[in-house]
Design a protein around this motif. Structure first.
Motif, PDB file in Angstrom:
ATOM      1  N   THR A 147     -13.325 -48.143  60.270  1.00 36.00           N
ATOM      2  CA  THR A 147     -14.421 -47.724  61.153  1.00 36.00           C
ATOM      3  C   THR A 147     -13.889 -46.936  62.337  1.00 36.00           C
ATOM      4  OG1 THR A 147     -14.219 -49.785  62.367  1.00 36.00           O
ATOM      5  CG2 THR A 147     -15.920 -49.696  60.691  1.00 36.00           C
ATOM      6  N   ALA A 148     -14.812 -46.349  63.082  1.00 35.62           N
ATOM      7  CA  ALA A 148     -14.533 -45.736  64.377  1.00 35.62           C
ATOM      8  C   ALA A 148     -15.910 -45.611  65.021  1.00 35.62           C
ATOM      9  CB  ALA A 148     -13.889 -44.364  64.205  1.00 35.62           C
ATOM     10  N   SER A 149     -15.946 -45.432  66.335  1.00 36.00           N
ATOM     11  CA  SER A 149     -17.250 -45.340  67.000  1.00 36.00           C
ATOM     12  C   SER A 149     -17.986 -44.099  66.480  1.00 36.00           C
ATOM     13  CB  SER A 149     -17.056 -45.220  68.512  1.00 36.00           C
ATOM     14  OG  SER A 149     -16.454 -43.974  68.814  1.00 36.00           O
ATOM     15  N   ALA A 150     -19.321 -44.131  66.544  1.00 34.77           N
ATOM     16  CA  ALA A 150     -20.119 -42.999  66.045  1.00 34.77           C
ATOM     17  C   ALA A 150     -19.751 -41.721  66.803  1.00 34.77           C
ATOM     18  CB  ALA A 150     -21.608 -43.306  66.208  1.00 34.77           C
ATOM     19  N   GLU A 151     -19.522 -41.842  68.113  1.00 37.91           N
ATOM     20  CA  GLU A 151     -19.193 -40.660  68.920  1.00 37.91           C
ATOM     21  C   GLU A 151     -17.862 -40.051  68.467  1.00 37.91           C
ATOM     22  OE1 GLU A 151     -20.210 -43.589  70.095  1.00 37.91           O
ATOM     23  OE2 GLU A 151     -22.209 -42.952  70.760  1.00 37.91           O
ATOM     24  N   GLU A 152     -16.886 -40.919  68.230  1.00 36.01           N
ATOM     25  CA  GLU A 152     -15.573 -40.430  67.807  1.00 36.01           C
ATOM     26  C   GLU A 152     -15.676 -39.807  66.411  1.00 36.01           C
ATOM     27  OE1 GLU A 152     -12.849 -40.010  69.409  1.00 36.01           O
ATOM     28  OE2 GLU A 152     -11.641 -39.435  67.675  1.00 36.01           O
ATOM     29  N   ARG A 153     -16.463 -40.425  65.558  1.00 36.39           N
ATOM     30  CA  ARG A 153     -16.621 -39.896  64.194  1.00 36.39           C
ATOM     31  C   ARG A 153     -17.309 -38.530  64.232  1.00 36.39           C
ATOM     32  NH1 ARG A 153     -19.944 -43.051  61.153  1.00 36.39           N
ATOM     33  NH2 ARG A 153     -20.516 -44.578  62.707  1.00 36.39           N
ATOM     34  N   ALA A 154     -18.304 -38.389  65.120  1.00 44.32           N
ATOM     35  CA  ALA A 154     -19.011 -37.108  65.234  1.00 44.32           C
ATOM     36  C   ALA A 154     -18.074 -36.030  65.788  1.00 44.32           C
ATOM     37  CB  ALA A 154     -20.234 -37.265  66.130  1.00 44.32           C
ATOM     38  N   ARG A 156     -14.845 -35.882  65.424  1.00 39.36           N
ATOM     39  CA  ARG A 156     -13.919 -35.498  64.349  1.00 39.36           C
ATOM     40  C   ARG A 156     -14.607 -34.602  63.329  1.00 39.36           C
ATOM     41  NH1 ARG A 156     -11.386 -41.415  63.029  1.00 39.36           N
ATOM     42  NH2 ARG A 156     -10.368 -41.786  65.016  1.00 39.36           N
ATOM     43  N   ARG A 157     -15.851 -34.955  62.963  1.00 38.87           N
ATOM     44  CA  ARG A 157     -16.567 -34.163  61.962  1.00 38.87           C
ATOM     45  C   ARG A 157     -16.830 -32.747  62.487  1.00 38.87           C
ATOM     46  NH1 ARG A 157     -19.006 -35.629  57.177  1.00 38.87           N
ATOM     47  NH2 ARG A 157     -17.025 -36.681  56.949  1.00 38.87           N
TER      48      ARG A 157
END
Ligand code: DC
Length: 229
Positions: A147-154, A156-157
């Motif tokens: 997992t990772a926080s939604a903000e961090e995932r966004a 990165r994407r």
């Protein structure tokens, strides 16, 4: 190393870095890497082209006949739809949501899971997706919930899309990701959830190298434990 092939299941939400980490881990361990999301994406693209992503009956019917082929060219996975190489096309943002929508249909999951098990049979494999530890490989040597926080995932994407020449605004990517997470975790058929015996890895504050190092350590320990049994 054990004589019995090992399997590493990596599950988690969109953008947690599953494919980057799984690919690197497979290389480190000399195992095959199977990106199962790419298979749902290929079928999502197929239904998108037919303008029938939300037609559950059509989705359930068409998955029986669709010609999806997973090939490995120079060690890299490529996806073919009726012979057409769609490896790049399936990364378009609109295909992400289409893949998530068609993947909620039980007939789709049944066919994809059967294909995934067949491809991986008898091999050392690292597989990533949403239901690998819970459904595809319930007896996996190691299950990781990444997992990772939604903000961090966004974030990165966004960087990944920009690098591919397909930039999207951060807010849009974040909203799409939250919507897709909701859909993937709330569907009735094999929803995204950590397997009971999975190890949770939060990559929010880790670099790619740190995450791969941690996952490799977990994998080597699990493989050696399995060999001792
Ligand atoms: O991992 P990905 O973002 O490429 O996956 C695209 C979609 O496919 C995801 O939103 C949900 C679905 N999926 C799934 O249901 N089960 C898997 N094992 C992999 C992906």
């Amino acid at each position: 190393m054990s004589e019995k092939p090992f399997s590493i299941a990596i599950d988690g939400p969109a953008g947690a870095g599953k494919s980057t980490m799984a690919k690197a881990l497979a290389k480190e361990l000399g195992a095959m890497y199977l990106d199962t999301g790419a298979m749902y994406r290929a079928f999502g693209l197929y239904m998108l082209r037919k303008n029938a992503v939300n037609d559950k009956a059509a989705v359930a019917r068409d998955v029986e006949d669709v010609d999806i082929d997973v090939r490995f060219v120079d060690g890299a996975q490529r996806l073919y739809l009726s012979g057409e190489d769609v490896t790049s096309a399936i990364r378009e943002p609109e295909v992400s949501m289409a893949a998530s929508t068609v993947s909620a249909v039980p007939e789709v999951r049944e066919r994809m899971v059967a294909l995934q098990r067949k491809i991986a049979e008898g091999q050392n494999v690292v597989m990533d997706g949403r239901d690998i530890g819970t459904k595809v490989l319930p007896g996996a040597t190691l299950k990781i919930y990444l997992t990772a926080s939604a903000e961090e995932r966004a974030r990165r994407r966004c960087a990944e899309l920009a690098e591919k020449g397909m930039p999207e605004p951060y807010e849009q990517v974040l909203q799409d990701m939250i919507r897709r997470d909701y859909q993937d975790t709330h569907r009735a058929a094999s929803p995204l959830q950590p397997a009971e015996d999975s190890v949770h890895v939060d990559s929010s504050k880790l670099t790619i190298e740190e995450t791969v190092t941690l996952m490799k350590k977990l994998a080597v320990e699990a493989i050696s434990r399995a060999a001792d049994r």
